[in-house]
Write an enzyme that holds these catalytic residues in place. Sequence first.
Site, mmCIF file in Angstrom:
data_model
loop_
_atom_site.group_PDB
_atom_site.id
_atom_site.type_symbol
_atom_site.label_atom_id
_atom_site.label_comp_id
_atom_site.label_asym_id
_atom_site.label_seq_id
_atom_site.Cartn_x
_atom_site.Cartn_y
_atom_site.Cartn_z
ATOM 1 N N SER A 13 0.847 -1.189 0.000
ATOM 2 C CA SER A 13 0.000 0.000 0.000
ATOM 3 C C SER A 13 0.887 1.245 0.000
ATOM 4 O O SER A 13 1.639 1.467 -0.945
ATOM 5 C CB SER A 13 -0.952 -0.037 1.193
ATOM 6 N N ASP A 56 -9.928 -3.751 -5.125
ATOM 7 C CA ASP A 56 -9.291 -2.904 -4.121
ATOM 8 C C ASP A 56 -9.932 -1.519 -4.096
ATOM 9 O O ASP A 56 -10.045 -0.858 -5.129
ATOM 10 C CB ASP A 56 -7.792 -2.785 -4.442
ATOM 11 N N HIS A 100 -8.075 -4.933 -1.065
ATOM 12 C CA HIS A 100 -6.809 -4.411 -0.556
ATOM 13 C C HIS A 100 -6.092 -5.396 0.362
ATOM 14 O O HIS A 100 -4.872 -5.432 0.399
ATOM 15 C CB HIS A 100 -7.085 -3.108 0.202
#
Length: 719
Positions: free
Chosen positions: A563, A648, A683
């Site tokens: 991320s 995501d 995610h």
Amino acid sequence: MLRQQSQFALKIKGLLVTFLLSGWLSSAAAEEEIMPPKAMKQPHQMTIHGDTRTDDYYWMRDDNRQDQKIIDHLIAENKYTEQMLKSGEQLRDTLYEEMIGRMKQDDQSVPYAYNGYIYRTVYEAGKDFPIYQRKPVDNSLDWQILVDGNERAKGHEYYQLSNFAITPDNKRIAIAEDTQGRRNYQISFKEIGDKQWNNGVINNTSGNIVWANDNSTLFYVRRHAQTLLPYQVFRHQYGTNTTEDQKVYQEEDERFYLGLSKSSSRDYIMLSITSTSTSEYLLIDANKPQAELQVFSPRQEGREYYVDHFRNHFYIRSNHENETYGFYQTDAINTPWKTVIAPQQDSDLEDFVLFNNWLVVLERTKGLPTIRQINWETQQEKQIKFDDPSYMAWIDYNPEPDTDFVRYGYSSMTTPSSTFQWNMRTGERELLKQQEVKGFDKHNYESQRIWVNTRDGVEVPVSLVYRKSLFEKGHNPILIYGYGAYGASMDPAFSSPRLSLLDRGFVYALVHVRGGGELGKQWYLQGKVENKMNSFNDFIDVTRELIAQKYGDSKRVYAMGGSAGGLLMGAVINQAPELYRGVVAQVPFVDAVTTMLDPSIPLTIGEYEEWGNPENKEDYFRIKSYSPYDNIKPQRYPNLLVTSGFHDSQVQYWEPAKWVAKLRDIKKGDSVLLLETNMNAGHGGKSGRFNRLKDTALDYSFILMLDDAKKYFPQLKDN
């Protein structure tokens, strides 16, 4: 037009022919060329502040996720990744079996008491998801199943139970579930004695749910359909149609997120309104859920505060007097606050829990957490002692205030996650549960904490762990991990899967770069917005120093981040690609300029305080200076595995997809470049405790294959 066949593909083709002539491969194998997908180029120009950027792969964006040519491209990338990693399939399976083998499959949490019942979470052998149970505190009944995650997950490729809430009279339950991976939750209900659920009653929520004290009014947070921002609070009456739900609040400033919780007194439902630098609370009377909301203390730009209510007092953790937090008390809404614990320059107050006789606070000093208890009447204090040089500790869930016991959690790189109970009167400590790790002996491993002096003279802490018997200075492979954003502390916790690397001679280094919260608020501020380059410089400087101090072989250095940590990876390999043999970038935020210029993309506006708003010229050029996608150069890059989730909501799938396509087109050399997109996740990757380990096994096998490249990647130079 189509991109020309890459040098890497030509080398693969040539090697296959060479192997065939040498009798190493069958003719059938030689006919199957391993070719990377050819990403189409469609130049898309974007001009702002007199600067024009051309994005050849902008076409990969599809907000509806229905464009077949994009889906086909991602599937082709997945197939290419599968083919390139096929020789390591047995290794990957071995890693997965090792990770599974260390687990206690039939496991359960430490039970806790709340409102007349004892609650626990149970895992059954071979099953992915938890089962939530309860029984009366008087043990008059056996354990009763509230929610069986395995049953609820049936028929879904992805499943996550975000939250459940039970009415104060203990008769009714609401749950919030995500079956896509987009963190968009559906709320379902049932009477606890019933077998059938009333499924999907409320859609498009953040998963935040709180019952009022009338046992029939549920408050929840709705997400914006496009941006997914949690921006509205609704009131639902159990048994009524959702069209009758009443909106009680809407946040107009898109920098702020909404959250709901219940006070320790259970008298208030607290609506938190938070950005990365400012917060505000609105209060709902839990006994009068139809009443108007009350502002606890009006928001002030740059002031953060977090409030609780207990025994007719409000307690507040706030940074209004200092960058570090103090602790305050007041008797009523919007009245002056009395200082209970003044902010300290050398430590930060991170959390607190309220008991009838005690206040317990979690503080962080020099990057390490401490837990302190204070007697309300005598002001006498005690502090819990921790022994490891590098560790993490946290205050556990303590829902009942009428007790002299506080539960807390503890873990280190050599200590599995543990739950302790601390007697605040006697100072005695009891271990209630420690994660069982089969075959693990902590005495076989060494944990260290060192400080590295970086280019601007700032010392950065690094947490290290390795297997003692396999450590040989200057000869070990080393995996370096980093994050460094949002003030989040990446504490040195135990990882059972990580043992598969340590037991193969790896050193693991966790770099606490600026931008995280490990050394308090100032550490965070030194790594955000105009100071963001510090995060990248810290990681690079620490890598060089770890090599200089012989914690790892300079030719066997690997890095990993996800991320915002994926952005860290992307920036670092643009600036210092020669340092790393391989990098794993998980759901990486790499197209920073384009994303931050588009407020329609989920969560963008709320990120302005973290990265800056590129509508402003200064912010634009600053972000552009480090954005991984915008700074790809015609140079050799490390071998790279990029992972993504098609659904995501935090980092849209097209960012890593575009990044890989552009890297393939521009980079020099024959380094391996792979993209793996999970078409059924978001995610957080795969759902379920076993499925998640498959993701970890993939990441680790890629690194181990690179470390034995002569066997797995013979086409690479300098093996």
